[in-house]
Design a protein around this motif. Structure first.
Motif, short mmCIF file in Angstrom:
data_model
loop_
_atom_site.label_atom_id
_atom_site.label_comp_id
_atom_site.label_asym_id
_atom_site.label_seq_id
_atom_site.Cartn_x
_atom_site.Cartn_y
_atom_site.Cartn_z
N HIS A 12 0.94 -1.44 -0.24
CA HIS A 12 0.12 -0.05 -0.35
C HIS A 12 1.08 1.58 0.04
CE1 HIS A 12 -3.64 -1.91 1.28
NE2 HIS A 12 -3.47 -2.33 0.20
N VAL A 13 2.10 0.99 0.48
CA VAL A 13 3.39 2.40 0.10
C VAL A 13 4.54 2.02 -0.16
CG1 VAL A 13 2.22 3.94 2.30
CG2 VAL A 13 3.81 1.82 2.48
N LEU A 14 5.24 2.92 -1.21
CA LEU A 14 6.20 2.14 -1.51
C LEU A 14 7.42 2.91 -0.41
CD1 LEU A 14 5.61 2.38 -5.36
CD2 LEU A 14 5.68 0.27 -3.59
N ILE A 15 8.45 2.50 -0.32
CA ILE A 15 10.00 2.92 0.21
C ILE A 15 10.75 2.84 -0.26
CG2 ILE A 15 10.38 2.84 2.85
CD1 ILE A 15 8.06 2.11 3.80
N LEU A 16 11.44 4.21 -0.23
CA LEU A 16 12.31 4.75 -1.30
C LEU A 16 13.67 5.44 -0.15
CD1 LEU A 16 14.23 4.49 -3.31
CD2 LEU A 16 13.36 6.65 -4.15
N PRO A 17 14.85 4.85 0.04
CA PRO A 17 15.54 5.71 0.91
C PRO A 17 16.38 6.98 0.68
CG PRO A 17 15.08 2.58 1.90
CD PRO A 17 15.54 3.69 0.27
N LEU A 18 16.38 7.31 0.69
CA LEU A 18 17.28 8.38 0.13
C LEU A 18 18.37 9.50 0.72
CD1 LEU A 18 14.31 10.68 -1.32
CD2 LEU A 18 15.54 9.06 -2.66
N PRO A 20 19.74 10.86 4.04
CA PRO A 20 19.09 10.52 5.51
C PRO A 20 17.39 10.34 4.90
CG PRO A 20 19.88 12.68 5.35
CD PRO A 20 20.12 12.38 4.24
N LEU A 21 17.30 11.02 4.11
CA LEU A 21 15.77 11.36 5.02
C LEU A 21 15.02 9.98 3.80
CD1 LEU A 21 14.81 14.99 3.14
CD2 LEU A 21 14.68 13.98 5.52
N THR A 22 13.36 9.95 3.72
CA THR A 22 13.14 8.71 3.26
C THR A 22 11.78 9.46 2.11
OG1 THR A 22 13.58 7.19 4.49
CG2 THR A 22 11.85 6.39 3.64
N ALA A 23 11.84 8.71 1.06
CA ALA A 23 10.34 9.37 0.53
C ALA A 23 9.30 7.71 0.54
CB ALA A 23 10.69 9.54 -1.09
N ILE A 24 8.26 8.18 0.39
CA ILE A 24 6.94 6.92 1.03
C ILE A 24 5.98 7.21 0.33
CG2 ILE A 24 5.71 6.23 2.10
CD1 ILE A 24 7.74 7.30 4.37
N TYR A 25 5.47 6.06 -0.82
CA TYR A 25 4.77 7.17 -2.12
C TYR A 25 2.94 6.47 -1.50
CZ TYR A 25 1.32 6.65 -5.33
OH TYR A 25 0.61 7.22 -7.07
N HIS A 26 2.52 6.87 -1.03
CA HIS A 26 1.21 6.36 -0.74
C HIS A 26 0.08 6.34 -1.58
CE1 HIS A 26 -2.78 6.77 2.36
NE2 HIS A 26 -2.41 5.65 2.56
N ARG A 27 -0.34 4.55 -2.21
CA ARG A 27 -1.10 3.93 -3.33
C ARG A 27 -2.70 4.95 -3.12
NH1 ARG A 27 1.64 -0.07 -6.71
NH2 ARG A 27 3.31 -0.51 -5.71
N ALA A 28 -3.09 5.00 -1.67
CA ALA A 28 -4.37 4.80 -1.44
C ALA A 28 -4.90 6.75 -2.03
CB ALA A 28 -4.66 5.30 -0.77
N GLY A 30 -1.95 9.37 -3.94
CA GLY A 30 -1.20 9.43 -4.56
C GLY A 30 -0.64 9.93 -4.29
N GLN A 31 -0.23 10.55 -3.03
CA GLN A 31 1.09 11.73 -2.76
C GLN A 31 1.94 11.00 -1.79
OE1 GLN A 31 -1.10 13.02 1.11
NE2 GLN A 31 -2.07 15.23 -0.66
N THR A 32 2.87 11.93 -2.08
CA THR A 32 4.57 11.13 -1.63
C THR A 32 4.87 12.39 -0.08
OG1 THR A 32 5.31 10.34 -4.00
CG2 THR A 32 7.22 11.15 -2.17
N HIS A 33 5.22 11.18 0.60
CA HIS A 33 5.70 11.71 1.67
C HIS A 33 7.49 11.96 1.84
CE1 HIS A 33 1.45 12.49 2.60
NE2 HIS A 33 1.76 10.98 2.47
N VAL A 34 8.24 13.23 2.13
CA VAL A 34 9.39 12.92 2.11
C VAL A 34 9.65 12.99 3.87
CG1 VAL A 34 11.89 13.82 2.43
CG2 VAL A 34 9.94 13.24 -0.15
N VAL A 35 9.89 11.70 4.34
CA VAL A 35 9.68 11.37 5.70
C VAL A 35 11.92 12.02 6.51
CG1 VAL A 35 7.10 11.02 5.97
CG2 VAL A 35 9.64 9.49 6.16
#
Length: 91
Positions: A12-18, A20-28, A30-35
């Motif tokens: 349900h989410v795609l997680i890509l380490p960047l 020191p941050l991480t991008a998380i794409y929330h499929r439901a 359609g938003q990408t969050h950088v955490v």
């Protein structure tokens, strides 16, 4: 006992380490969050629903926590719930 929080099911989410941050794409949504840490670590531990106290204990077992503030962790979980990255289940 209080609310329990859980991460979305696998896929349900795609997680890509960047580092020191991480991008998380929330499929439901359609938003990408950088955490930043400790959000990815929190999501990894929330495969099974946990209370904020249980999550704090699990984080403390695995990581050195400079500040183990339960109220701050609960506020962060509520923020993540508001954007759909975790689900809050009332008990």
């Amino acid at each position: 006992m209080g609310a329990r929080y859980r991460a979305p099911p696998p896929g349900h989410v795609l997680i890509l380490p960047l580092d020191p941050l991480t991008a998380i794409y929330h499929r439901a949504s359609g938003q990408t969050h950088v955490v930043a840490p400790p959000v990815p670590e929190m999501l990894a531990l929330l495969g099974d629903p946990l209370t904020p106290g249980e999550l704090l204990a699990a984080l403390a077992e695995r990581y050195v926590l400079p500040d183990s503030d339960l109220a701050a962790l609960t506020a962060r979980l509520d923020e993540l719930a508001a954007i759909g990255l975790v689900t809050r289940d009332a008990v």
